[in-house]
Design a protein around this motif. Sequence first.
Motif, PDB file in Angstrom:
ATOM      1  N   GLY A   1       0.812  -1.210   0.000  1.00 51.34           N
ATOM      2  CA  GLY A   1       0.000   0.000   0.000  1.00 51.34           C
ATOM      3  C   GLY A   1       0.849   1.265   0.000  1.00 51.34           C
ATOM      4  O   GLY A   1       2.073   1.226  -0.065  1.00 51.34           O
ATOM      5  N   MET A   2       0.149   2.392   0.065  1.00 45.82           N
ATOM      6  CA  MET A   2       0.797   3.675   0.032  1.00 45.82           C
ATOM      7  C   MET A   2       0.973   4.181   1.459  1.00 45.82           C
ATOM      8  O   MET A   2       0.148   3.890   2.320  1.00 45.82           O
ATOM      9  N   TYR A   3       2.044   4.938   1.690  1.00 42.18           N
ATOM     10  CA  TYR A   3       2.289   5.467   3.031  1.00 42.18           C
ATOM     11  C   TYR A   3       2.709   6.921   2.949  1.00 42.18           C
ATOM     12  O   TYR A   3       3.299   7.357   1.973  1.00 42.18           O
ATOM     13  N   PHE A   4       2.348   7.640   3.996  1.00 38.91           N
ATOM     14  CA  PHE A   4       2.753   9.035   4.101  1.00 38.91           C
ATOM     15  C   PHE A   4       3.797   9.161   5.193  1.00 38.91           C
ATOM     16  O   PHE A   4       3.736   8.449   6.196  1.00 38.91           O
ATOM     17  N   LEU A   5       4.695  10.113   4.988  1.00 35.77           N
ATOM     18  CA  LEU A   5       5.794  10.280   5.929  1.00 35.77           C
ATOM     19  C   LEU A   5       5.734  11.674   6.548  1.00 35.77           C
ATOM     20  O   LEU A   5       5.563  12.664   5.850  1.00 35.77           O
TER      21      LEU A   5
END
Lengths: 416, 269
Positions: A357-361
Motif C-alpha cells: 500500500g501507500m504510506y505518508f511520511l
Amino acid sequence: MYPIIINNIGKYYKKYSHKHKFLTIKSALVNKTLFSDLERDEKFEALKGISFNVEDGKTLSIIGENGSGKSTLLKILAGITRPTSGEITTRGRISALIELGAGFHPEISGRENIFINGIILGLSKKMIQEKLSKIVEFSELEEFINSPVKTYSSGMYMRLGFSIAINVDPDILLIDEVLAVGDAFFVPKCIDKIYEFKRKGKTIIFVSHDLATVEKISDEVIWLKKGQIEMRGYPAKVVDAYMQYIGEKEEKRDEKPAEVSTENRWGSREIEIKNVKIMNRDGKEKYIYKPKEPMTIEFDVITKRKEDDFVFGLAIFNPEGILCYGSNTGLENYKSYHIEGKGKVKIQIPELPLINGMYFLDLAVHKKDGYPFDYHHFQYKFKVSSKLRDLGITRIPHHWKFTDNINVRPFKPKKR
Amino acid sequence: MIEKLKNLYKYRQLIFILVSRELKARYRGTVFGFLWSFLNPFLLMLVYSIVFGIIMPARWPQFEGKTIYYSIFLFTGILPWTWFSSSMLESANVLIIYGNLIKKIKFPIEVLPIMVVLTNMVHFILGLPILILFFIVFAKPLTGWVLFLPAAMVIQFIFTMGFSFFISALTVHFRDIKDILSNLMTLWFFSTPIIYPFDSPHVSGRGWIKLLLWLNPMTHIIEAYQYAFYYGSLPHWKKLSVTVLVGFLLFYFGYKIFDKLKDTIVEEV
C-alpha cells in the motif's frame, strides 16, 4: 477440441471526431451534412490481432492496465459485442460475471429479482425454482430476500448477484474484477466457489488487478498491453514481468510525488528541514519499495542560531490516517547537545515490514516539550509493493509449523 | 427474418417476466396501484368531456345530443391511443434506461421494445372492463361487433411494434428523437379522430383534412375500435386491410433497421 478458440480478433470503435461533438439533427439538417455526419471518422483500436486457445478445464487470467482491452476482450467472449475482425468459437454455456446484479430492479424483492436475473442469464423458471434455496443460502440474505432490492447495501447487492451468476452452472465462467467490491467475509467464499469450479473441470477466464489471486488460481496468464498480447505464459513469470513494468512506470510518474505545501507544515523555523529525499540503497530517489528493500530518508537541517533543546522525529501513516509507526530521537534515548549552522540527517531503514500500500511520511524537529521548530505533516509519500495480501498495519514476522498429520505446504508457483 | 422471429419465441419466458416486472414495479408504492392503468386515460377523457361536451359543446349527430355518449366515444378512442402513444414514448427511452443491462449481459435486446408494447397492451386490457362498464351503466347498447376487438388489437400491435423497433434503435443514435417524438405525438393525437368522429361534416367537408386523416394509419385503427364498440357495426374492412399491409411493412422495416443497428447499440448507449 478447445472450449474457447480466438483467432486473430480485432475490435475498433468508431468515434465521431471532435467537430461532430455536438451533433444534432437540427445542425445536421441546417448544414446539410446529415449523412456525412453519420459516418464516423475516428477509429479507436481496442484490440489488435489477439489469438489464443483455452484448454478444457484450465483457468486463464488476463491482466493489464486500465484501458488495455481486458474488458473489451471479455465482452467479446461473453458475446455482448462482436469483434470487428477475426473469429471466435466457444463451446458450452457461458456465464459472465461482468457486473453483478446488472438488471436488478430496485423496486421489487430479492426473490423476484432472482427469477428475473436468472431468466436473463438463460435459465428456465423451473431451473431457478430448483436452485432458489441454494442461491438464497449462498447469498446469506435469508432475512431480506422478500424486501425490495433498493433497501440492500451494495455488499448485499453484490452477494445476491454473485449467487445467481454462479448458480447458472456454466461450462465457461468469465469473471471481471467483480470481487473487488465485496466485503472481507464474502470474497473468500467467492474465491472458494471459483476453486470449486476449477475442481469440477470448468474453464475459467479471470480478469483482475489482484495479482496475488491471479497467480494463485490461474494455469496461465495473458498480459494485455494497448490491445495486444504483451506476454503469455506461466502465472509467476507473467505477473512478475507485469509488476516490474508497472513499478517502473509508477516510479517515472511519481519521481517528485509531493510539493511542500505550507498548509501541512508548521513551526517557528528556528530549525528548518529542507530537501527531503527518500532513496534506495544506491542513493537513488525512489517511490516504490519492496518490503525487504532498504530505504534511506535524508534531509538538510538549517539552524538560525545555536540550539540545545531539539528532537528529530519521523512518523509513517497509511492513507486512512492511522499511525503505522512513529519515533523520535528523544524516545530512542539520544541526548541532544547542540546544533548549529547547516547539517544533514539520514534515517536508515534496513527493511520495511509494512503491508502492501501507500504510506505518508511525517518529519519533524521540535523541542523536548513539543514546541515545534519545523513540522512536515503528510508531506512525503512512498509505496510498498508486496505480492502478499496480508492485513493490518505492519507485518509481524512469523513462521508456521505443523505436525506431520497436517499437510500444509507453502504454495510454489509453477516455474518454467 | 422469420428465423430471427422464431428465435424470439424462445425468449417468451424472458419477455413474460420482464413485462410482469414492469407492471409490478410501475405502481409499487402508489396508493391506487394498478387502478392507474385506466385512471390515466379516464382523467384524460374527463378533461375532453368537460371542454368539448360542456364548455364548447360540439353537436355532432353521432352523439344523439347526449354528453355522456360523447364521453363514451372519447374513452373508446383514448384507451387504444394511450397504448400507442405510451409505447412510442417509452420505446424512445427503453434502450437507454436498460443501457447497463445491455452492456453487461448477453441479452437479446429486441425483447426490450417488445416488452414496452406488451406492457402498455396490458394496461389497455385492464382499461377494457371499465369501458364496457360505461356502456352498461349509461345504457348504450353493445353489439356482437365487439368481437372484432382482438382483430383491431392485433393490427395495432403489429403497427405499434414496427414503430417501436424503429424509434428505439434510432433514439440511441439521435437523442433528439425523444423530444421530437413528444411533440409529434400531440400533433398525431389531434390528427386522429379520437375527440371528434371521422364522419363529422367538419372533416368530410374539407378535402385536405379528410385526405390527411385518411393517410394516417392510426385513423383506421382507432376507427376499428369505434366501430366495434361505439357504432356497433362492421369496420371499414377495405381501409383496414390496407392498414394491415402498412402495419406489416412498418414491422418489417422497423425490425430490419433495429437488427442492423443492433451491434452499434451496445456501443452507443
